[in-house]
Write a protein that holds these residues in place. Structure first.
Motif, mmCIF file in Angstrom:
data_model
loop_
_atom_site.group_PDB
_atom_site.id
_atom_site.type_symbol
_atom_site.label_atom_id
_atom_site.label_comp_id
_atom_site.label_asym_id
_atom_site.label_seq_id
_atom_site.Cartn_x
_atom_site.Cartn_y
_atom_site.Cartn_z
ATOM 1 N N GLY A 36 -60.920 -2.395 44.845
ATOM 2 C CA GLY A 36 -59.248 -1.818 44.681
ATOM 3 C C GLY A 36 -58.153 -2.905 45.056
ATOM 4 N N PHE A 37 -58.738 -4.000 45.670
ATOM 5 C CA PHE A 37 -57.671 -4.963 46.227
ATOM 6 C C PHE A 37 -57.410 -6.271 45.161
ATOM 7 C CE2 PHE A 37 -61.393 -6.005 48.245
ATOM 8 C CZ PHE A 37 -61.498 -7.615 48.164
ATOM 9 N N TRP A 38 -56.415 -6.893 45.351
ATOM 10 C CA TRP A 38 -56.244 -8.293 44.675
ATOM 11 C C TRP A 38 -56.239 -9.534 45.932
ATOM 12 C CZ3 TRP A 38 -54.286 -3.790 42.440
ATOM 13 C CH2 TRP A 38 -54.376 -3.839 40.895
ATOM 14 N N LEU A 75 -63.463 2.386 37.600
ATOM 15 C CA LEU A 75 -64.642 3.258 38.160
ATOM 16 C C LEU A 75 -64.441 3.368 39.733
ATOM 17 C CD1 LEU A 75 -67.647 2.247 35.786
ATOM 18 C CD2 LEU A 75 -66.207 4.465 35.689
ATOM 19 N N PRO A 76 -64.984 4.474 39.885
ATOM 20 C CA PRO A 76 -64.942 4.582 41.529
ATOM 21 C C PRO A 76 -66.191 3.773 42.243
ATOM 22 C CG PRO A 76 -65.683 6.563 40.382
ATOM 23 C CD PRO A 76 -65.445 5.693 39.423
ATOM 24 N N MET A 77 -65.985 3.259 43.438
ATOM 25 C CA MET A 77 -66.779 2.724 43.903
ATOM 26 C C MET A 77 -68.231 3.710 44.314
ATOM 27 S SD MET A 77 -66.575 -0.783 44.639
ATOM 28 C CE MET A 77 -67.189 -1.118 46.275
ATOM 29 N N GLY A 78 -69.522 3.088 44.092
ATOM 30 C CA GLY A 78 -70.464 4.000 44.542
ATOM 31 C C GLY A 78 -71.205 4.685 43.379
ATOM 32 N N CYS A 79 -70.404 4.834 42.125
ATOM 33 C CA CYS A 79 -71.030 5.324 41.171
ATOM 34 C C CYS A 79 -71.908 4.427 40.387
ATOM 35 C CB CYS A 79 -69.720 5.910 40.024
ATOM 36 S SG CYS A 79 -69.342 4.398 39.237
ATOM 37 N N TYR A 80 -72.539 5.116 39.254
ATOM 38 C CA TYR A 80 -73.437 4.146 38.604
ATOM 39 C C TYR A 80 -72.976 3.869 37.251
ATOM 40 C CZ TYR A 80 -77.249 5.347 42.048
ATOM 41 O OH TYR A 80 -78.078 5.466 43.079
ATOM 42 N N PHE A 81 -73.320 2.764 36.490
ATOM 43 C CA PHE A 81 -73.031 2.490 35.237
ATOM 44 C C PHE A 81 -73.634 1.582 34.544
ATOM 45 C CE2 PHE A 81 -71.670 -1.387 37.181
ATOM 46 C CZ PHE A 81 -71.492 -2.200 36.278
ATOM 47 N N ASN A 82 -73.716 1.451 33.175
ATOM 48 C CA ASN A 82 -74.394 0.685 32.478
ATOM 49 C C ASN A 82 -73.599 0.429 31.064
ATOM 50 O OD1 ASN A 82 -76.224 -1.016 31.327
ATOM 51 N ND2 ASN A 82 -78.132 0.213 31.608
ATOM 52 N N ILE A 83 -73.929 -0.453 30.130
ATOM 53 C CA ILE A 83 -73.161 -0.704 29.095
ATOM 54 C C ILE A 83 -74.107 -0.903 27.834
ATOM 55 C CG2 ILE A 83 -71.507 -2.016 27.723
ATOM 56 C CD1 ILE A 83 -70.279 -2.604 30.184
ATOM 57 N N TYR A 84 -74.313 -0.226 26.794
ATOM 58 C CA TYR A 84 -74.968 -0.525 25.604
ATOM 59 C C TYR A 84 -74.187 -1.034 24.483
ATOM 60 C CZ TYR A 84 -78.971 2.072 27.689
ATOM 61 O OH TYR A 84 -80.060 2.300 28.427
ATOM 62 N N SER A 96 -55.629 3.604 47.389
ATOM 63 C CA SER A 96 -56.709 4.189 48.329
ATOM 64 C C SER A 96 -57.057 3.139 49.320
ATOM 65 C CB SER A 96 -57.817 4.778 47.619
ATOM 66 O OG SER A 96 -58.709 5.205 48.440
ATOM 67 N N TRP A 97 -57.237 1.759 48.759
ATOM 68 C CA TRP A 97 -57.649 0.817 49.677
ATOM 69 C C TRP A 97 -56.838 0.209 50.673
ATOM 70 C CZ3 TRP A 97 -55.840 -4.110 50.583
ATOM 71 C CH2 TRP A 97 -56.666 -4.880 51.195
ATOM 72 N N ILE A 98 -55.375 0.408 50.335
ATOM 73 C CA ILE A 98 -54.254 0.073 51.359
ATOM 74 C C ILE A 98 -54.341 1.166 52.419
ATOM 75 C CG2 ILE A 98 -51.751 -0.128 51.610
ATOM 76 C CD1 ILE A 98 -51.620 -1.370 48.797
ATOM 77 N N THR A 117 -52.090 -6.871 46.985
ATOM 78 C CA THR A 117 -52.327 -5.499 46.339
ATOM 79 C C THR A 117 -50.847 -4.788 46.434
ATOM 80 O OG1 THR A 117 -54.446 -5.550 47.377
ATOM 81 C CG2 THR A 117 -53.620 -3.492 46.584
ATOM 82 N N VAL A 118 -50.143 -4.887 47.334
ATOM 83 C CA VAL A 118 -48.696 -4.205 47.305
ATOM 84 C C VAL A 118 -47.899 -4.727 46.366
ATOM 85 C CG1 VAL A 118 -46.499 -3.830 48.637
ATOM 86 C CG2 VAL A 118 -48.531 -3.599 49.899
ATOM 87 N N LEU A 119 -47.914 -6.000 46.244
ATOM 88 C CA LEU A 119 -47.148 -6.701 45.013
ATOM 89 C C LEU A 119 -47.804 -6.486 43.815
ATOM 90 C CD1 LEU A 119 -46.738 -10.486 46.091
ATOM 91 C CD2 LEU A 119 -44.817 -8.863 46.067
#
Length: 736
Positions: A645-647, A297-306, A704-706, A677-679
């Motif tokens: 997005g990073f490790w 999911l993209p940062m800044g979106c909204y989400f929920n799980i049912y 995108s983060w890199i 993240t590159v690895l």
């Protein structure tokens, strides 16, 4: 035996069923079986000895009365009717078979073949009718029966394909004989199912054309005896469009939205995905899929799980902003999800979701995972349709026998996309394809315009197009009225807006009817109109009686099934009526694996003159002792990624690469997170390229983060990473 005739992307299916009364008394056989939800049943006949009885479409109640009258008077009669609760279940009654008598039943239906992610056209012959869970408050029910048996059905299947495009190949979930091309152009071919196939699971066929995304138009001549001006009395037109969105628009996927994941946690989700020894439980596969979704999911979106079963629960009281904290909290709860919530009641969680206000500038995207075993299908579809302008619905049918009416219906009414995960299919790539659709910019202001010669008009028969997706087919049915004295060419233009950019797709077509299509296009168009009218009727209002009359009239005129009609055939020429009390036998359908089926065994059960007998299925677990599941390295890697997005550089990441922490850390020439993240990206592209559909969004977030770090030494970093992992992945390939 089944004969399948495919012309381009429309299939005609002829099924022949054989009945034999081996008892010493007259018998009535009742067979409840599945058909694809989008099928238009257009022929029903029975042969007894040398006599063939072709059934007619009539008002349902009138047909039932005729059947009961015929059977009670000792005549032979045949009744085929659609379930009142779900359009993918049919009931066939074969009345008054004398002792030792044979009956051969033929059913023909036509259907549009759905387009898959790899551009294949999919045909499914359903063998399994899953038990449909009935909510406790509902009046409908399934009575118990008292004996059990398993009938070893076998199937012979012949497939013939004709196309305007070259046929590349035909694949199946079942063994096939070699494909035989019948012309030099490879536009005509045939194939048979290998002999001895046991029909205890769905048969799936995947047909590949060389240019499957080619727009097309087919004009079909009117039925000779039908009155001009009626649907059957005018030429019918079927348009197939494959929208192609501008590349610059498609290159940037949406970064906003509200993503709600609704997961079936009923007891049946504790079944295995397929027969194999390495098969996951359905709920396990759903957990792995949720991991991928949450990480994508993209940062800044909204989400929920049912989660839902006999009741439902949500991870958060309302959708929350996607961040590292909320993602980690959701992942912890996903790991503990079990198939422990009883039955399958999907209506209440949907009502709760729709009652929640939407977030401005964050379009709602609903992802529903279920094995589709509900009985109130039409009520669910009506609810989804009533909220079509506030969300898109992406549905996933899990396992053999998932209701096509429910899965395809929710996607259709919710302007989304449906996927079926059967056999050895992995759930993750199909779900990630739907996520790509959900992240595509929403298409709006869709309009369809016709350019035809003077004296000719075109009436749309299909419901308005509410959704378009890149590379997915959009079908339009229309009726051509009037005649032109000269020109025979027409055009259809579809206009829409995509990210505030106007887009136009146009297709030219000839008004001259195509040869040898019979009435297929007319009957598919009639089916489309009937389904729209049925939904309009269920919505209520003052005009429901007139709508019902229109449904019956069109169903009878076109000779296709509906909720208010049935096929009825009576052998009025029989010289001898059947004497004595009539026994009823319920003929078992194929059972779902991992379930034991309580059935009425043919030839064993006596009862009243007209007892009602249905099927009851009981879930049972199959276990061969505790087995420690092998951890999937890809899922291990994905689980370590952060929401941004990073490790992070640590021992767990090194283990995925097959390295020690020291080996990974000693090579570090840049910030630890950038190096990690590159690895991770190099490892994905080098070792998991065949699963790119599953990790594409994970990699996009990482790249995108890199890029946001704006480093000068990236080239050397990539070179060092390749050296450490023994790879040769370029910087361009990584997208950084």
């Amino acid at each position: 035996s089944v004969e399948l005739q495919v012309r381009d992307h429309v299939a005609s299916v002829r099924s022949c069923l054989q009945y034999v009364n081996e008892e010493e008394r007259p018998l009535e056989a009742v067979f409840v079986f599945p058909l694809p939800a989008d099928a238009a049943v257009c022929h029903f006949s029975a042969r007894i000895g040398e006599q063939e009885i072709v059934a007619e479409v009539q008002d349902r109640q009138s047909a039932r009365d005729q059947y009961d009258d015929a059977v009670s008077s000792g005549q032979q009669a045949f009744l085929l009717e659609e379930s009142e609760e779900s359009s993918d279940v049919f009931k066939l009654s074969v009345g008054c078979l004398s002792p030792g008598q044979n009956a051969s039943i033929t059913i023909v239906y036509i259907i549009e073949l759905s387009v898959q992610a790899d551009h294949a056209l999919r045909f499914c012959l359903p063998a399994v009718l899953n038990p449909r869970y009935t909510p406790a408050a509902s009046a409908a029910g399934v009575p118990e029966v008292s004996s059990a048996s398993v009938i070893p059905y076998t199937l012979s299947l012949r497939v013939e394909v004709r196309s305007s495009d070259r046929i590349s190949r035909l694949e199946s979930s079942c063994p096939l004989d070699p494909l035989e091309f019948l012309d030099a152009q490879h536009t005509h071919a045939s194939v048979n199912l290998s002999p001895g196939h046991r029909f205890d699971k769905d048969v799936e066929l995947f047909l590949y054309y060389e240019n499957s995304h080619q727009p097309s138009a087919v004009v079909e001549a009117a039925a000779p005896a039908a009155p001009s001006g009626s649907l059957m009395g005018d030429p019918a037109l079927m348009i197939s469009l494959y929208p192609e969105f501008p590349a610059d628009v498609m290159s940037s996927l949406a970064s906003q939205g509200e993503f709600i994941f609704v997961v079936d946690r009923s007891g049946s989700m504790d079944c295995r995905m397929h027969h194999g020894n390495d098969a996951q439980m359905r709920i396990e596969s759903a957990r792995d899929t949720l991991l991928l979704l949450l990480k994508s999911l993209p940062m800044g979106c909204y989400f929920n799980i049912y989660g839902f079963g006999s009741h439902f629960e949500s991870f958060f009281p309302q959708s929350v902003v996607y961040s590292e904290d909320t993602m980690e909290e959701a992942l912890k709860r996903v790991k503990s999800m079990s198939a422990d919530m009883g039955g399958t009641e999907i209506l209440q969680p949907l009502k709760h979701i729709y009652s929640q206000p939407c977030y401005p500038d964050h379009p709602r995207q609903l992802f529903i995972f279920t094995d589709g075993e509900v009985w109130n299908t039409k009520e669910v579809l009506d609810l989804v349709k009533s909220h079509v302008y506030s969300h898109r619905c992406f549905s996933f049918g899990i396992g053999e026998g998932a209701s096509t009416a429910l899965i395809t219906g929710m996607a259709r009414e919710g302007s989304g996309h449906a996927q079926f995960i059967t056999g050895t299919d992995r759930m993750q790539p199909k779900v990630m394809q739907s996520l790509r659709f959900a992240l595509q910019p929403a298409v709006d202001n869709i309009s369809v315009d016709w350019t035809v010669p003077e004296g000719v008009t075109v009436d749309m028969l299909s419901p308005p197009i509410n959704a378009l997706f890149q590379g997915q087919r959009a079908l339009i049915y229309a009726q051509i009225k009037g005649q032109s004295s000269g020109k025979t060419e027409g055009a259809v233009t579809v206009k829409y807006r995509l990210k505030d950019q106007p887009v136009t797709n146009q297709l030219q077509f000839t008004l001259k009817p195509t040869e040898d299509t019979g009435l297929t296009i007319h009957q598919l168009a009639a089916r489309s109109v009937i389904r729209s009218l049925e939904q309009e009727e269920r919505a209520g209002g003052a005009d429901t009686e007139n709508i019902r009359k229109r449904i019956v009239e069109l169903s009878v005129q076109a000779g296709v099934s509906s909720a208010h009609t049935a096929f009825i055939g009576v052998n009025k020429d029989s010289k001898q009526t059947v004497k004595g009390p009539l026994l009823q036998r319920s003929v078992p359908v194929a059972r779902m694996f991992q379930m034991s089926a309580m059935r009425c065994a043919p030839m064993r059960m006596c009862g009243k003159k007209y007892p009602t007998i249905f099927f009851v299925f009981m879930v049972q677990s199959i276990s061969s002792g505790p087995v420690e599941p092998q951890k999937d390295p890809l899922l291990q890697l994905v689980s370590l990624q952060k929401a941004a997005g990073f490790w992070e550089l640590n021992a767990s990441l090194a283990t995925v690469f097959g390295k020690t922490e020291d080996q990974v850390t000693n090579q570090k020439a840049v910030d630890g997170s950038v190096w990690a993240t590159v690895l991770a990206l190099i490892w994905l592209y080098a070792f998991k390229s065949d699963q790119q559909d599953e990790w594409q969004f994970v990699a996009m977030k990482a790249a995108s983060w890199i890029r946001s770090q704006k480093l000068d030494s990236l080239s050397q970093c990539v070179c060092d990473g390749n050296a450490l992992l023994g790879c040769q992945v370029t910087e361009d390939a990584l997208g950084i």
